[in-house]
Design an enzyme around this catalytic site. Structure first.
Site, PDB file in Angstrom:
ATOM      1  N   LYS A  29      25.695  11.737 -75.385  1.00 59.53           N
ATOM      2  CA  LYS A  29      24.805  12.614 -76.082  1.00 59.53           C
ATOM      3  C   LYS A  29      25.197  12.242 -77.676  1.00 59.53           C
ATOM      4  O   LYS A  29      26.290  11.765 -77.832  1.00 59.53           O
ATOM      5  CB  LYS A  29      25.140  14.195 -75.489  1.00 59.53           C
ATOM      6  CG  LYS A  29      24.642  14.226 -74.090  1.00 59.53           C
ATOM      7  CD  LYS A  29      24.727  15.579 -73.843  1.00 59.53           C
ATOM      8  CE  LYS A  29      24.114  15.878 -72.282  1.00 59.53           C
ATOM      9  NZ  LYS A  29      24.258  17.253 -72.002  1.00 59.53           N
ATOM     10  N   TYR A  69      14.113  17.355 -69.708  1.00 63.74           N
ATOM     11  CA  TYR A  69      14.655  18.347 -69.187  1.00 63.74           C
ATOM     12  C   TYR A  69      13.623  19.391 -68.735  1.00 63.74           C
ATOM     13  O   TYR A  69      13.842  20.709 -69.078  1.00 63.74           O
ATOM     14  CB  TYR A  69      15.601  18.921 -70.363  1.00 63.74           C
ATOM     15  CG  TYR A  69      16.851  18.367 -70.797  1.00 63.74           C
ATOM     16  CD1 TYR A  69      17.809  18.375 -69.794  1.00 63.74           C
ATOM     17  CD2 TYR A  69      17.276  17.796 -71.943  1.00 63.74           C
ATOM     18  CE1 TYR A  69      19.138  17.976 -69.819  1.00 63.74           C
ATOM     19  CE2 TYR A  69      18.581  17.326 -72.449  1.00 63.74           C
ATOM     20  CZ  TYR A  69      19.337  17.427 -71.219  1.00 63.74           C
ATOM     21  OH  TYR A  69      20.748  16.934 -71.403  1.00 63.74           O
ATOM     22  N   ASN A 132      28.491  19.038 -74.835  1.00 62.81           N
ATOM     23  CA  ASN A 132      29.155  18.477 -73.770  1.00 62.81           C
ATOM     24  C   ASN A 132      29.138  17.051 -73.623  1.00 62.81           C
ATOM     25  O   ASN A 132      29.415  16.503 -72.507  1.00 62.81           O
ATOM     26  CB  ASN A 132      28.848  19.267 -72.382  1.00 62.81           C
ATOM     27  CG  ASN A 132      27.507  19.084 -71.793  1.00 62.81           C
ATOM     28  OD1 ASN A 132      26.752  18.484 -72.585  1.00 62.81           O
ATOM     29  ND2 ASN A 132      27.303  19.764 -70.804  1.00 62.81           N
ATOM     30  N   HIS A 135      25.641  13.068 -70.444  1.00 62.39           N
ATOM     31  CA  HIS A 135      24.601  13.450 -69.377  1.00 62.39           C
ATOM     32  C   HIS A 135      24.676  12.515 -68.200  1.00 62.39           C
ATOM     33  O   HIS A 135      24.975  11.100 -68.521  1.00 62.39           O
ATOM     34  CB  HIS A 135      23.346  13.306 -69.734  1.00 62.39           C
ATOM     35  CG  HIS A 135      22.117  13.409 -68.634  1.00 62.39           C
ATOM     36  ND1 HIS A 135      21.848  14.657 -68.050  1.00 62.39           N
ATOM     37  CD2 HIS A 135      21.589  12.283 -68.106  1.00 62.39           C
ATOM     38  CE1 HIS A 135      21.059  14.311 -66.971  1.00 62.39           C
ATOM     39  NE2 HIS A 135      20.951  13.104 -66.973  1.00 62.39           N
ATOM     40  N   GLU A 146      14.818   9.563 -64.059  1.00 59.35           N
ATOM     41  CA  GLU A 146      15.307   9.421 -65.319  1.00 59.35           C
ATOM     42  C   GLU A 146      15.242   7.921 -66.151  1.00 59.35           C
ATOM     43  O   GLU A 146      15.050   7.566 -66.983  1.00 59.35           O
ATOM     44  CB  GLU A 146      16.687  10.183 -65.332  1.00 59.35           C
ATOM     45  CG  GLU A 146      16.589  11.589 -65.392  1.00 59.35           C
ATOM     46  CD  GLU A 146      17.997  12.489 -65.201  1.00 59.35           C
ATOM     47  OE1 GLU A 146      19.066  11.745 -65.154  1.00 59.35           O
ATOM     48  OE2 GLU A 146      18.054  13.444 -64.733  1.00 59.35           O
TER      49      GLU A 146
HETATM   50  P1  ADP Z   1      24.142  18.967 -66.418  1.00 61.67           P
HETATM   51  O1  ADP Z   1      24.034  18.475 -67.796  1.00 61.67           O
HETATM   52  O2  ADP Z   1      25.712  19.146 -65.965  1.00 61.67           O
HETATM   53  O3  ADP Z   1      23.492  18.513 -65.076  1.00 61.67           O
HETATM   54  P2  ADP Z   1      22.216  21.115 -66.565  1.00 61.67           P
HETATM   55  O4  ADP Z   1      20.972  20.306 -66.100  1.00 61.67           O
HETATM   56  O5  ADP Z   1      22.389  22.577 -66.045  1.00 61.67           O
HETATM   57  O6  ADP Z   1      23.735  20.425 -66.541  1.00 61.67           O
HETATM   58  O7  ADP Z   1      22.053  21.418 -68.235  1.00 61.67           O
HETATM   59  C1  ADP Z   1      21.671  20.463 -68.871  1.00 61.67           C
HETATM   60  C2  ADP Z   1      22.571  20.515 -70.429  1.00 61.67           C
HETATM   61  O8  ADP Z   1      21.797  21.839 -70.994  1.00 61.67           O
HETATM   62  C3  ADP Z   1      23.817  20.415 -70.220  1.00 61.67           C
HETATM   63  O9  ADP Z   1      24.601  19.554 -70.133  1.00 61.67           O
HETATM   64  C4  ADP Z   1      24.203  21.211 -71.451  1.00 61.67           C
HETATM   65  O10 ADP Z   1      24.209  20.318 -72.610  1.00 61.67           O
HETATM   66  C5  ADP Z   1      23.066  22.239 -71.719  1.00 61.67           C
HETATM   67  N1  ADP Z   1      23.235  23.426 -71.379  1.00 61.67           N
HETATM   68  C6  ADP Z   1      23.317  23.841 -69.889  1.00 61.67           C
HETATM   69  N2  ADP Z   1      23.586  25.192 -69.764  1.00 61.67           N
HETATM   70  C7  ADP Z   1      23.808  25.878 -71.025  1.00 61.67           C
HETATM   71  C8  ADP Z   1      23.966  27.145 -71.793  1.00 61.67           C
HETATM   72  N3  ADP Z   1      24.313  27.963 -70.825  1.00 61.67           N
HETATM   73  N4  ADP Z   1      24.173  27.000 -73.157  1.00 61.67           N
HETATM   74  C9  ADP Z   1      23.881  25.943 -73.901  1.00 61.67           C
HETATM   75  N5  ADP Z   1      23.630  24.891 -73.603  1.00 61.67           N
HETATM   76  C10 ADP Z   1      23.564  24.657 -71.965  1.00 61.67           C
END
Ligand code: ADP
Length: 168
Positions: A29, A69, A132, A135, A146
């Site tokens: 990211k 997303y 974080n 992805h 994807e």
């Molecule tokens: P992952 O990326 O681990 O598969 P998700 O698909 O649930 O997780 O969420 C996609 C992305 O959205 C996360 O990697 C993170 O960057 C962001 N995200 C998820 N939950 C939150 C939150 N509570 N607050 C802010 N950003 C979030």
């Protein structure tokens, strides 16, 4: 529902994206690129034994991100997520190998870095869920979706890895 599962599995078998040919979509990211973590992340996937099939540096459009997303569109953090993901270039990759989808998720850690164990990418390099670093597709089906969203067929490379016989 069982029918659905059977149909999904048949589709996966048909495309050959199972076993050692399984593929996943991984993206460093914008924060990961800014923090110079690209090399470290690529290194971890190479060393684990996975095969790099595609890689590019892209500035993702909001249109692409809204498709990527789609399932999160109703979440309160959705618009923040889209601006974060479009704030700079991301390194989009496809990695291939046995159980790569599941293994990559283990390598990434949990969505929330605070819950990610040390040794995982998120557990080693970040602290906040909104930044974080990386992805990774959460299932073989999302990986297929994807990969076709982020890459054209011609960008997925076919090559034989000579280390294959030392891994399998
Ligand atoms: P992952 O990326 O681990 O598969 P998700 O698909 O649930 O997780 O969420 C996609 C992305 O959205 C996360 O990697 C993170 O960057 C962001 N995200 C998820 N939950 C939150 C939150 N509570 N607050 C802010 N950003 C979030």
């Amino acid at each position: 529902e069982l029918d659905d599962l059977v149909r999904k599995q048949a589709k996966i078998d048909e495309t050959g994206w199972t076993g050692v040919n399984e593929r996943t979509f991984i993206a460093v990211k914008p924060d990961g690129v800014q923090r110079k973590l690209v090399g470290e992340i690529v290194r971890r996937f190479e060393k684990r034994g996975f095969k790099l099939v595609a890689l590019k540096l892209v500035k993702a459009s909001e249109e692409l991100l809204s498709e990527h997303y789609w399932e999160l569109r109703k979440k309160p953090f959705y618009s923040r997520l889209i601006s974060y993901m479009s704030s700079g270039p991301v390194v989009a990759m496809v990695w291939q190998g046995l159980d790569v989808v599941k293994t990559a998720r283990k390598m990434l850690g949990e969505t929330n870095p605070a819950e990610s164990l040390p040794g995982t990418i998120r557990g080693d390099f970040c602290v906040e869920v909104g930044k974080n670093v990386i992805h990774g597709s959460d299932s073989v089906e999302s990986a297929q979706r994807e990969i076709s969203l982020w890459f054209r067929q011609g960008e997925l490379h076919r090559w034989e890895s000579s280390s294959k016989n030392w891994i399998y």
